[in-house]
Design an enzyme around this catalytic site. Sequence first.
Site, PDB file in Angstrom:
ATOM      1  N   GLU A   1       0.895  -1.169   0.000  1.00 29.38           N
ATOM      2  CA  GLU A   1       0.000   0.000   0.000  1.00 29.38           C
ATOM      3  C   GLU A   1       0.926   1.210   0.000  1.00 29.38           C
ATOM      4  OE1 GLU A   1      -3.293  -0.143  -0.077  1.00 29.38           O
ATOM      5  OE2 GLU A   1      -3.608  -2.272   0.334  1.00 29.38           O
TER       6      GLU A   1
ATOM      7  N   GLU B   1       4.870  12.658  -5.289  1.00 35.52           N
ATOM      8  CA  GLU B   1       3.977  12.794  -4.137  1.00 35.52           C
ATOM      9  C   GLU B   1       4.539  13.880  -3.216  1.00 35.52           C
ATOM     10  OE1 GLU B   1       4.012   9.612  -1.197  1.00 35.52           O
ATOM     11  OE2 GLU B   1       1.831   9.655  -1.152  1.00 35.52           O
TER      12      GLU B   1
ATOM     13  N   CYS C   1      -2.025   9.269   1.907  1.00 29.76           N
ATOM     14  CA  CYS C   1      -1.808   8.669   0.588  1.00 29.76           C
ATOM     15  C   CYS C   1      -2.954   9.040  -0.341  1.00 29.76           C
ATOM     16  CB  CYS C   1      -1.686   7.157   0.728  1.00 29.76           C
ATOM     17  SG  CYS C   1      -3.051   6.438   1.634  1.00 29.76           S
TER      18      CYS C   1
HETATM   19  P1  NAD Z   1       8.496   4.660   4.751  1.00 30.17           P
HETATM   20  O1  NAD Z   1       8.546   3.780   3.556  1.00 30.17           O
HETATM   21  O2  NAD Z   1       9.627   5.556   5.013  1.00 30.17           O
HETATM   22  O3  NAD Z   1       8.322   3.793   6.092  1.00 30.17           O
HETATM   23  C1  NAD Z   1       7.245   2.898   6.253  1.00 30.17           C
HETATM   24  C2  NAD Z   1       7.659   1.823   7.243  1.00 30.17           C
HETATM   25  O4  NAD Z   1       8.687   1.023   6.652  1.00 30.17           O
HETATM   26  C3  NAD Z   1       8.221   2.357   8.556  1.00 30.17           C
HETATM   27  O5  NAD Z   1       7.723   1.571   9.617  1.00 30.17           O
HETATM   28  C4  NAD Z   1       9.726   2.154   8.378  1.00 30.17           C
HETATM   29  O6  NAD Z   1      10.430   1.996   9.581  1.00 30.17           O
HETATM   30  C5  NAD Z   1       9.753   0.870   7.583  1.00 30.17           C
HETATM   31  N1  NAD Z   1      11.010   0.639   6.850  1.00 30.17           N
HETATM   32  C6  NAD Z   1      11.965   1.529   6.498  1.00 30.17           C
HETATM   33  N2  NAD Z   1      12.967   0.910   5.817  1.00 30.17           N
HETATM   34  C7  NAD Z   1      12.621  -0.393   5.729  1.00 30.17           C
HETATM   35  C8  NAD Z   1      13.211  -1.544   5.106  1.00 30.17           C
HETATM   36  N3  NAD Z   1      14.378  -1.463   4.460  1.00 30.17           N
HETATM   37  N4  NAD Z   1      12.549  -2.714   5.184  1.00 30.17           N
HETATM   38  C9  NAD Z   1      11.356  -2.805   5.813  1.00 30.17           C
HETATM   39  N5  NAD Z   1      10.745  -1.764   6.421  1.00 30.17           N
HETATM   40  C10 NAD Z   1      11.370  -0.562   6.379  1.00 30.17           C
HETATM   41  O7  NAD Z   1       7.134   5.455   4.634  1.00 30.17           O
HETATM   42  P2  NAD Z   1       6.583   6.608   5.589  1.00 30.17           P
HETATM   43  O8  NAD Z   1       7.365   7.850   5.330  1.00 30.17           O
HETATM   44  O9  NAD Z   1       6.465   6.092   6.974  1.00 30.17           O
HETATM   45  O10 NAD Z   1       5.098   6.778   5.040  1.00 30.17           O
HETATM   46  C11 NAD Z   1       4.757   7.688   4.028  1.00 30.17           C
HETATM   47  C12 NAD Z   1       4.435   6.944   2.760  1.00 30.17           C
HETATM   48  O11 NAD Z   1       3.436   5.978   3.007  1.00 30.17           O
HETATM   49  C13 NAD Z   1       3.856   7.850   1.694  1.00 30.17           C
HETATM   50  O12 NAD Z   1       4.414   7.556   0.444  1.00 30.17           O
HETATM   51  C14 NAD Z   1       2.373   7.511   1.719  1.00 30.17           C
HETATM   52  O13 NAD Z   1       1.698   7.787   0.521  1.00 30.17           O
HETATM   53  C15 NAD Z   1       2.434   6.052   2.023  1.00 30.17           C
HETATM   54  N6  NAD Z   1       1.144   5.597   2.562  1.00 30.17           N
HETATM   55  C16 NAD Z   1       0.379   4.753   1.815  1.00 30.17           C
HETATM   56  C17 NAD Z   1      -0.866   4.356   2.279  1.00 30.17           C
HETATM   57  C18 NAD Z   1      -1.742   3.414   1.480  1.00 30.17           C
HETATM   58  O14 NAD Z   1      -2.646   2.832   2.072  1.00 30.17           O
HETATM   59  N7  NAD Z   1      -1.526   3.249   0.184  1.00 30.17           N
HETATM   60  C19 NAD Z   1      -1.309   4.821   3.502  1.00 30.17           C
HETATM   61  C20 NAD Z   1      -0.509   5.687   4.222  1.00 30.17           C
HETATM   62  C21 NAD Z   1       0.735   6.070   3.754  1.00 30.17           C
END
Ligand code: NAD
Length: 532
Positions: free
Chosen positions: A258, A388, A292
């Site tokens: 997602e 984004e 998102c």
């Molecule tokens: P991010 O990708 O930086 O982090 C998301 C999660 O992944 C965090 O818990 C982080 O610690 C973890 N993470 C980081 N590196 C990792 C790795 N190498 N392996 C596994 N996990 C790892 O995202 P963010 O900044 O927390 O969130 C913002 C993004 O999320 C935006 O792009 C937004 O659009 C998206 N988002 C999507 C939805 C949806 O339902 N489609 C909903 C909310 C947010």
Amino acid sequence: MARTCCHPWLRLRTLSLMQILEALRSSVIVKKSPVTGEVLGDFPITSREDVEAAVARARKASLAWKQTTLQERLRTLMRINDVLRAHRDSFARRISEDTGKPLVDAIMTELLPVTAFLEHYEKRAPQLLTRKKLPSSILFPGKSTYQEHFPMGVIAIISPWNFPFQLAVVPAISALIAGNTVVIKPSEVTPITGEIIREVFDRIGLPKGVVEVIQGDGSTGAALSESAVDKIFFTGSVATGRKVMAAAAKRPIPVELELGGKDAMIVCEDANLERAARAAVWGGFVNCGQMCTSVERVFVEEKIHDRFVDMVIRETKRMRVGGPDESAEMGPMTFPRQIDTVEAHIKDAVAKGAKVLFGGKRIDRPGQFHEPTVLTNITVEMDIYREETFGPVLPIVKVRNVEEAIRMANDHQYGLNGSVWTKDIKRGLELASRLECGQATVNDVVTSVGNPHLPFGGVKNSGFGRYHGDEGILGFTHTKAIMVDRGLMKSEPFWFPYEGKYDVLRDAFDGLASGNLPKALWGFVGMLRKSR
Ligand code: NAD
């Protein structure tokens, strides 16, 4: 070769004071208030060994949890509602403290969805998870066919910071209802909410290991993605989604992504402009635009463009911006680095000819506040159009007509949600069907994501897989097909012996392939006659 000690404390003894301080700092998350900038506390980063131990506990617990009846699981999980009701105000306050979001948003966008999904699945899950009888085929006389679902095992849930409670808890309860155990890795940006998640599951009296919450940063997420889980449910950025998918590919296990969005809102000439303008402002600025499904591109037909923009500015001026205690409608940005992205996108847009009609800069006060910003004269070369932004910016694009709007909306790397605004509902539905995205609304915006009946997810760089709706439960199961021979037929047409079957099988095949059912049936009867 460097000598390595297995215990981290032993390793610390061989380091200098500076190195020790650095090591201690890097093993905790230091949480700062987005409202004031003050340090609110620190939280441990779970090590790879501890992640693996949590997954092992969840694996052990899954043996008993998958044997419980659905009613037992639902009875336990429905207690979440009691916990949320009892602690509603303190949870809302702590989530606000963690994220900076207004108290109304803390209940409306974090606690309420969890309750809504629990209520929905309490009624719907028994229908989804019951074995279903399916129609059979003329190829299989005397046999009954069924389809059922069984839990996958241990599900990893890796969640982001923008809706840190519901984006971890809704997939978790969906997976648990389906009979899985879960390991949740909340975002390091919002660790206070991570603790609330742990508290909620602790309070409902689940057996040990059914829900494990591991606080930590990207390294913890990476360790979880590489651990012995059975599926990864990931919500976050495209860049991290790629890494998670690569880790999942090694084993290989299913992964659901997602990811981000750049949602289009198409305002047609015949739209209710007052409603559309209010929707653009709410959809663009709710949760400080850190969604998102935020409205990130507004396409407006040229005839109504200026009138619509005036209405948007009027509505934006009415918004109250401030901290949760100031009964604000929009708070600060949650993630310090995100405000840099917002500034960079606005700067790039202005350099390429965009007009700032409202806002445009950080607010001069402590914390991470940015003005709600309305931009016009947007072109496709701008970062604000292509990437984004995930912040409080509403870029408005003037288009010649709706066809141009649809083409531009679809010609993009993202495809999460979209909306169409017209008084002609039939046309609205047709246009919604033409949007390349996972969810679309007509004369509405954003809220469809909270409708528990509707599946949610994206296409293109917005990810794949669906949760919410029926897929929300079934996505955490494997499907099993079952065929039963009821002993009604004396012989088996497909088994040995083959002698003399070729000609009759050919007739049966030709009949089936040409839609001539009597011929096909006759051929199969011939097969039966030659069988024992
Ligand atoms: P991010 O990708 O930086 O982090 C998301 C999660 O992944 C965090 O818990 C982080 O610690 C973890 N993470 C980081 N590196 C990792 C790795 N190498 N392996 C596994 N996990 C790892 O995202 P963010 O900044 O927390 O969130 C913002 C993004 O999320 C935006 O792009 C937004 O659009 C998206 N988002 C999507 C939805 C949806 O339902 N489609 C909903 C909310 C947010």
